[in-house]
Design a protein around this motif. Structure first.
Motif, PDB file in Angstrom:
ATOM      1  N   PRO A 202       0.437  -1.229  -0.100  1.00 21.26           N
ATOM      2  CA  PRO A 202      -0.025   0.002  -0.368  1.00 21.26           C
ATOM      3  C   PRO A 202       0.990   1.123  -0.359  1.00 21.26           C
ATOM      4  O   PRO A 202       1.850   1.027   0.885  1.00 21.26           O
ATOM      5  CB  PRO A 202      -1.050  -0.146   1.188  1.00 21.26           C
ATOM      6  CG  PRO A 202      -0.729  -1.452   1.687  1.00 21.26           C
ATOM      7  CD  PRO A 202       0.731  -1.940   1.142  1.00 21.26           C
ATOM      8  N   PRO A 203       0.805   2.548  -0.567  1.00 20.18           N
ATOM      9  CA  PRO A 203       1.120   3.565  -0.923  1.00 20.18           C
ATOM     10  C   PRO A 203       1.266   4.367   0.485  1.00 20.18           C
ATOM     11  O   PRO A 203       1.850   5.274   1.174  1.00 20.18           O
ATOM     12  CB  PRO A 203       0.947   4.333  -1.707  1.00 20.18           C
ATOM     13  CG  PRO A 203      -0.402   3.885  -2.166  1.00 20.18           C
ATOM     14  CD  PRO A 203      -0.547   2.281  -1.995  1.00 20.18           C
ATOM     15  N   ARG A 204      -0.190   3.577   1.136  1.00 19.43           N
ATOM     16  CA  ARG A 204      -0.172   4.523   2.108  1.00 19.43           C
ATOM     17  C   ARG A 204      -1.646   3.478   3.594  1.00 19.43           C
ATOM     18  O   ARG A 204      -2.300   3.553   2.325  1.00 19.43           O
ATOM     19  CB  ARG A 204      -0.601   5.929   2.571  1.00 19.43           C
ATOM     20  CG  ARG A 204      -2.425   6.485   1.767  1.00 19.43           C
ATOM     21  CD  ARG A 204      -1.381   7.577   1.413  1.00 19.43           C
ATOM     22  NE  ARG A 204      -0.801   8.154   0.515  1.00 19.43           N
ATOM     23  CZ  ARG A 204      -0.556   7.896  -0.489  1.00 19.43           C
ATOM     24  NH1 ARG A 204      -1.769   7.427  -1.469  1.00 19.43           N
ATOM     25  NH2 ARG A 204      -0.054   8.141  -1.175  1.00 19.43           N
TER      26      ARG A 204
ATOM     27  N   LEU B  55       9.507   4.146  -4.121  1.00 16.75           N
ATOM     28  CA  LEU B  55       9.707   4.569  -5.853  1.00 16.75           C
ATOM     29  C   LEU B  55      10.077   5.514  -6.235  1.00 16.75           C
ATOM     30  O   LEU B  55      10.752   4.905  -7.597  1.00 16.75           O
ATOM     31  CB  LEU B  55       8.346   4.181  -6.075  1.00 16.75           C
ATOM     32  CG  LEU B  55       7.707   2.265  -5.237  1.00 16.75           C
ATOM     33  CD1 LEU B  55       6.648   2.889  -5.644  1.00 16.75           C
ATOM     34  CD2 LEU B  55       8.582   1.305  -5.886  1.00 16.75           C
ATOM     35  N   ARG B  56       9.882   7.043  -6.103  1.00 13.58           N
ATOM     36  CA  ARG B  56      10.850   7.358  -6.646  1.00 13.58           C
ATOM     37  C   ARG B  56      12.443   7.554  -6.220  1.00 13.58           C
ATOM     38  O   ARG B  56      12.618   7.693  -7.728  1.00 13.58           O
ATOM     39  CB  ARG B  56      10.247   9.254  -6.190  1.00 13.58           C
ATOM     40  CG  ARG B  56       8.711   9.494  -5.847  1.00 13.58           C
ATOM     41  CD  ARG B  56       8.026  10.603  -5.625  1.00 13.58           C
ATOM     42  NE  ARG B  56       6.789  11.070  -5.824  1.00 13.58           N
ATOM     43  CZ  ARG B  56       6.015  10.901  -4.476  1.00 13.58           C
ATOM     44  NH1 ARG B  56       6.216  10.565  -3.290  1.00 13.58           N
ATOM     45  NH2 ARG B  56       4.681  10.871  -4.632  1.00 13.58           N
ATOM     46  N   THR B  57      12.855   7.005  -5.072  1.00 15.23           N
ATOM     47  CA  THR B  57      14.240   7.440  -5.379  1.00 15.23           C
ATOM     48  C   THR B  57      14.768   6.111  -6.276  1.00 15.23           C
ATOM     49  O   THR B  57      15.859   6.273  -6.511  1.00 15.23           O
ATOM     50  CB  THR B  57      14.575   6.438  -4.411  1.00 15.23           C
ATOM     51  OG1 THR B  57      14.242   8.133  -3.210  1.00 15.23           O
ATOM     52  CG2 THR B  57      16.245   6.625  -3.758  1.00 15.23           C
TER      53      THR B  57
ATOM     54  N   ILE C 115      -7.843  -4.130   0.623  1.00 10.81           N
ATOM     55  CA  ILE C 115      -6.602  -3.192   1.467  1.00 10.81           C
ATOM     56  C   ILE C 115      -6.102  -2.494   0.956  1.00 10.81           C
ATOM     57  O   ILE C 115      -6.103  -1.258   1.068  1.00 10.81           O
ATOM     58  CB  ILE C 115      -5.614  -3.794   2.200  1.00 10.81           C
ATOM     59  CG1 ILE C 115      -6.250  -5.192   3.330  1.00 10.81           C
ATOM     60  CG2 ILE C 115      -4.742  -3.282   2.942  1.00 10.81           C
ATOM     61  CD1 ILE C 115      -5.598  -5.659   4.107  1.00 10.81           C
ATOM     62  N   VAL C 116      -5.539  -2.529  -0.624  1.00 10.33           N
ATOM     63  CA  VAL C 116      -5.181  -1.240  -1.371  1.00 10.33           C
ATOM     64  C   VAL C 116      -5.738  -1.549  -2.465  1.00 10.33           C
ATOM     65  O   VAL C 116      -6.448  -2.449  -2.919  1.00 10.33           O
ATOM     66  CB  VAL C 116      -3.739  -1.883  -2.171  1.00 10.33           C
ATOM     67  CG1 VAL C 116      -3.191  -0.735  -3.020  1.00 10.33           C
ATOM     68  CG2 VAL C 116      -2.645  -2.757  -0.931  1.00 10.33           C
TER      69      VAL C 116
ATOM     70  N   GLU D 175      -2.013   4.711  -8.362  1.00  8.50           N
ATOM     71  CA  GLU D 175      -1.090   5.525  -8.235  1.00  8.50           C
ATOM     72  C   GLU D 175       0.209   4.645  -7.987  1.00  8.50           C
ATOM     73  O   GLU D 175       0.695   5.578  -8.647  1.00  8.50           O
ATOM     74  CB  GLU D 175      -1.047   6.120  -6.184  1.00  8.50           C
ATOM     75  CG  GLU D 175      -0.208   6.686  -5.953  1.00  8.50           C
ATOM     76  CD  GLU D 175       0.024   7.087  -4.562  1.00  8.50           C
ATOM     77  OE1 GLU D 175       0.835   7.651  -3.561  1.00  8.50           O
ATOM     78  OE2 GLU D 175      -1.658   6.523  -4.003  1.00  8.50           O
ATOM     79  N   VAL D 176       0.580   3.466  -7.496  1.00  5.71           N
ATOM     80  CA  VAL D 176       1.475   3.095  -8.248  1.00  5.71           C
ATOM     81  C   VAL D 176       2.311   2.840  -9.329  1.00  5.71           C
ATOM     82  O   VAL D 176       3.331   2.684  -9.350  1.00  5.71           O
ATOM     83  CB  VAL D 176       1.695   1.133  -6.843  1.00  5.71           C
ATOM     84  CG1 VAL D 176       2.466   1.122  -7.250  1.00  5.71           C
ATOM     85  CG2 VAL D 176       1.357   1.352  -5.439  1.00  5.71           C
ATOM     86  N   ALA D 177       0.953   2.093 -10.052  1.00  3.40           N
ATOM     87  CA  ALA D 177       1.129   2.184 -11.133  1.00  3.40           C
ATOM     88  C   ALA D 177       2.037   3.144 -12.032  1.00  3.40           C
ATOM     89  O   ALA D 177       2.909   2.594 -12.672  1.00  3.40           O
ATOM     90  CB  ALA D 177       0.031   1.656 -12.249  1.00  3.40           C
TER      91      ALA D 177
END
Length: 361
Positions: free
Chosen positions: A213-215, A279-281, A301-302, A309-311
């Protein structure tokens, strides 16, 4: 008597289907499955309405007989330390800067030059439904290192930030000292911790992240709703493969873990790990680190917006897959996910298969 014969018809039919499908945990007879079926269906029975009425009692009887007959069929036995025909499993306490990290080091006979670290999800432990993934890695000639996250399983430390990131980075360093190629698979919370460790400088040659999850923020009501939706989503025919390896009671007991011991809540921990920033790093690296992201279409949950957003963050540098029929709970034990991930790792770590012959224990 006809009702009894009807019941026997149904229960022998269920046993024959389980036997022919290789679902050992749902069968109570192998060698005699077809003779029993033939005998039962040669006897006079009641009409189709009685067959329908007895379906549920026959199903319960089938499960009961199979559980009694297969009580020794425990898939977690496959992860106990010892020597096996195709592998050796050693229980270790890996040295780490905040104290030992409990681990299972699983090496194919003949050794391997490639190892894959596996980090589990929140509330789980290193053996949580891991036998199928381990089987696939061993079949490809790779060693596996299953570790307990801080606050989980046998770990002596509570879940805390940033210490648990170090407790993932240090096992990666341990592997790098022993293997030529090191991959890593992280599930949900384990994926967020793993991604942060790699973004902070831990060196892996390929990174696979499942349903991270991103959050994560859920109140008590939302959490109950998520539990219900996930429980319903896991009731799929594609999950029957679990009963190839275990009886019903053992497959259910495999879900039991020691829970979480924490000084930081899981919600706050996800915020601190900042998976989108990880992910940005990773996206700025040159050359790009081979990265696989796998998400579930029925994940409660996600939600779809979080997966999207992750994609978007993965676009242009990482490989993203959405498995439409998987849920958050089922994805780590979904054969499609396991096959996709291990085959992908094989392509990026000395393709077409992992190279053997270096570490032997």
């Amino acid at each position: 008597m006809r009702l009894l014969n009807t019941f026997l018809r149904l229960i022998t039919l269920g046993n024959a289907v389980a036997h022919l499908s290789g679902l050992r945990g749902l069968s109570w007879s192998n060698r005699l499955a077809l003779p029993f079926l033939t005998l039962a269906w040669s006897q006079p029975a009641s009409g189709w309405r009685s067959h329908l009425a007895l379906l549920l009692p026959a199903f319960i009887g089938q499960i009961g007989l199979a559980t009694l007959r297969r009580r020794q069929l425990d898939p977690k036995q496959q992860l106990r330390p010892g020597r096996y025909p195709d592998r050796q499993i050693v229980r270790l306490d890996l040295p780490a800067r905040h104290g030992p990290v409990p681990a299972l080091h699983i090496v194919p006979h003949g050794g391997s030059k490639t190892a894959v670290l596996v980090t589990h999800g929140s509330g789980c432990d290193k053996t949580f439904y891991a036998w199928r993934l381990v089987d696939r890695l061993i079949a490809h000639g790779a060693a596996a290192l299953l570790i307990d996250l801080d606050g989980h399983g046998e770990s002596p430390r509570p879940q805390a930030f940033p210490h648990m990131v170090d407790s993932v980075a240090d096992p990666i360093d341990w592997l790098r000292q022993r293997y030529t190629q090191v991959g890593a698979i992280g599930m949900s919370l384990g994926g967020a911790v793993l991604a942060r460790a790699v973004a902070n400088g831990a060196r892996v040659d390929a990174l696979a992240l499942w349903e991270v999850p991103p959050r994560l923020r859920l109140d008590a009501r939302a959490y109950r709703q998520v539990q219900i939706r996930e429980a319903l989503a896991i009731l799929q025919l594609r999950m029957l493969h679990l009963f190839r390896d275990g009886a019903v009671d053992h497959v259910i007991r495999a879900w039991q873990t020691s829970g979480i011991r924490a000084t930081i809540s899981t919600w706050d921990l996800f915020d601190a790990l900042a998976f989108p920033d990880s992910l940005r790093t990773l996206a700025r690296r040159e050359p790009p680190l081979p990265t696989l992201l796998v998400y579930a279409g029925r994940d409660a949950i996600v939600p779809p917006a979080a997966a999207a957003e992750v994609a978007a963050l993965a676009a242009g540098w990482a490989e993203y897959h959405l498995l439409p029929f998987a849920s958050h709970i089922s994805l780590p034990i979904d054969l499609e996910c396991i096959t996709l991930t291990v085959d992908w790792l094989a392509r990026h770590l000395n393709q077409p298969a992992f190279t053997t012959g270096l570490v032997s224990e």
